[in-house]
Design an enzyme around this catalytic site. Structure first.
Site, mmCIF file in Angstrom:
data_model
loop_
_atom_site.group_PDB
_atom_site.id
_atom_site.type_symbol
_atom_site.label_atom_id
_atom_site.label_comp_id
_atom_site.label_asym_id
_atom_site.label_seq_id
_atom_site.Cartn_x
_atom_site.Cartn_y
_atom_site.Cartn_z
ATOM 1 C CG MET A 189 45.474 13.750 44.892
ATOM 2 S SD MET A 189 47.381 14.649 44.245
ATOM 3 C CE MET A 189 48.124 13.060 43.276
ATOM 4 C CB CYS A 202 36.884 16.403 49.433
ATOM 5 S SG CYS A 202 36.625 16.707 47.710
ATOM 6 N N GLY A 251 50.309 18.733 51.843
ATOM 7 C CA GLY A 251 49.947 20.257 51.477
ATOM 8 C C GLY A 251 51.183 20.899 50.640
#
Length: 352
Positions: free
Chosen positions: A17, A100, A201
């Site tokens: 991240m 991304c 997710g």
């Protein structure tokens, strides 16, 4: 799950991240049970040009092993050059970002944009695999949009050119972070795959991690936004997977202590100025749901000295002891995984 020489049963992994998974946060998550950690995603073009900020992202420590370096780019040449540079920093494996969704990445033909060009995605993957001697993996999404989900077509192409594992976020690029990650698509990919599949997710709790394993059959799970302000999620997930029994949720003492631990690591690696400055984005999640927290947070984001920040946090911890006596805090209060949290919304809007 086996990648190269790494073999871990049902690993719980920290996702890459931007502006989050720096050395400090990676090491914090390691201390709290993360089996594998990833760097922030790093621009291949920036590595080629020797941009100092990007080169700093390659710095790791032995305590982080096993760890992966993730790179992104839109051309074979830049990705090959970046892969060779990254290999020099001795990661356990190299990961390619094909997932991304942001304009600053996908808008320039990299990241999830390559889901619209499977041939180019495959060519980049093959070139990177041939350029390095360490394992290469891929992180991606299920497709560009709901009308063009093509991950089942892409999977064998990646396998054929030597990609050793696939981390799959169960959304399309067009969905960004809306709705819920589709576990059914991850399950279908796992059923077809010849390589390990890591499910990603909407893992906000240990229970979510357990459900992800159960519903997809994945070899590992990858936690991103659910770890922000909550590194405890890794040890909680592993305990639940191992024993079937949930760990007690972290109380305010543990949450404040880990915020202090994070600050100290941040200052250690970035110096006082930037270490303190960059920690400011994390306080809202560490302290979320505690009484009178806005007043304390306002103090924290105005203070420039790391020792003074620690004093504020310790004083607030003592204050919270009084709130327990007053019944304003219950012992063992759970983390409030509020998806509308300002930090998470900001992160979703600007990062993978």
């Amino acid at each position: 799950m086996k990648i190269g020489t790494i073999e871990i049963d049902r690993p719980v992994i920290l996702a890459p991240m931007e502006d989050v998974t720096d050395r400090a946060f990676r090491q914090l998550c390691k201390r709290h049970g993360a089996d594998i950690v990833y760097t922030e995603f790093i621009s291949a073009e920036a590595l080629r040009r020797g941009v100092e900020k990007s080169l700093r992202k390659l710095k790791t420590d032995e305590v982080e092993r096993p760890f992966a370096i993730q790179i992104f780019g839109s051309s074979i040449e830049s990705m090959v050059d970046a892969a060779v540079i990254a290999e020099g920093y001795c990661p356990d494996y190299l990961d390619i970002n094909f997932g991304c969704p942001t304009k600053k990445v996908a808008g320039k033909g990299a990241g999830a944009a390559l889901l619209r060009e499977p041939e180019k995605m495959t060519a980049i993957s093959e070139a990177v695999v041939k350029a390095v001697s360490i394992p290469v993996t891929v992180k991606t999404r299920i497709g560009w949009d709901l009308e063009s989900i093509n991950i089942l077509d892409i999977l064998p192409r990646l396998e054929d050119v030597g990609i050793q594992a696939l981390a799959l976020h169960g959304r399309t690029r067009s969905e960004m972070f809306k709705g819920r990650a589709n576990r059914e698509w991850i399950r279908q990919v796992k059923e077809q795959a010849r390589i390990p599949v890591i499910a990603n997710g909407d893992i906000w709790s240990a229970e979510d991690a357990l459900a992800m394993f159960a519903e997809t059959g994945a070899d590992g799970v990858m936690i991103g936004r659910g770890s922000i302000g909550n590194p405890f999620i890794f040890e909680a997930a592993k305990e639940l997977l191992k024993t079937g029994k949930p760990m007690p949720p972290p109380d305010f003492r543990a949450r404040i202590d880990v915020a202090i631990e994070h600050l100290k690591l941040s200052v250690q690696f970035k110096g006082e100025k930037y270490g303190v400055l960059e920690m400011r984005r994390h306080y809202s999640t560490y302290l979320k749901g505690l009484p009178m927290v806005s007043r304390v947070r306002n103090k924290l984001v105005r203070e420039d000295g790391w020792e003074q920040v620690i004093d504020i946090l310790l004083a607030y911890k003592q204050e919270c002891e009084g709130y327990v006596m007053e019944g304003k805090i219950l012992e063992g209060t759970e983390y409030l995984n509020d998806h509308s949290d300002k930090l998470l919304l900001n992160y979703q809007a600007n990062n993978i």
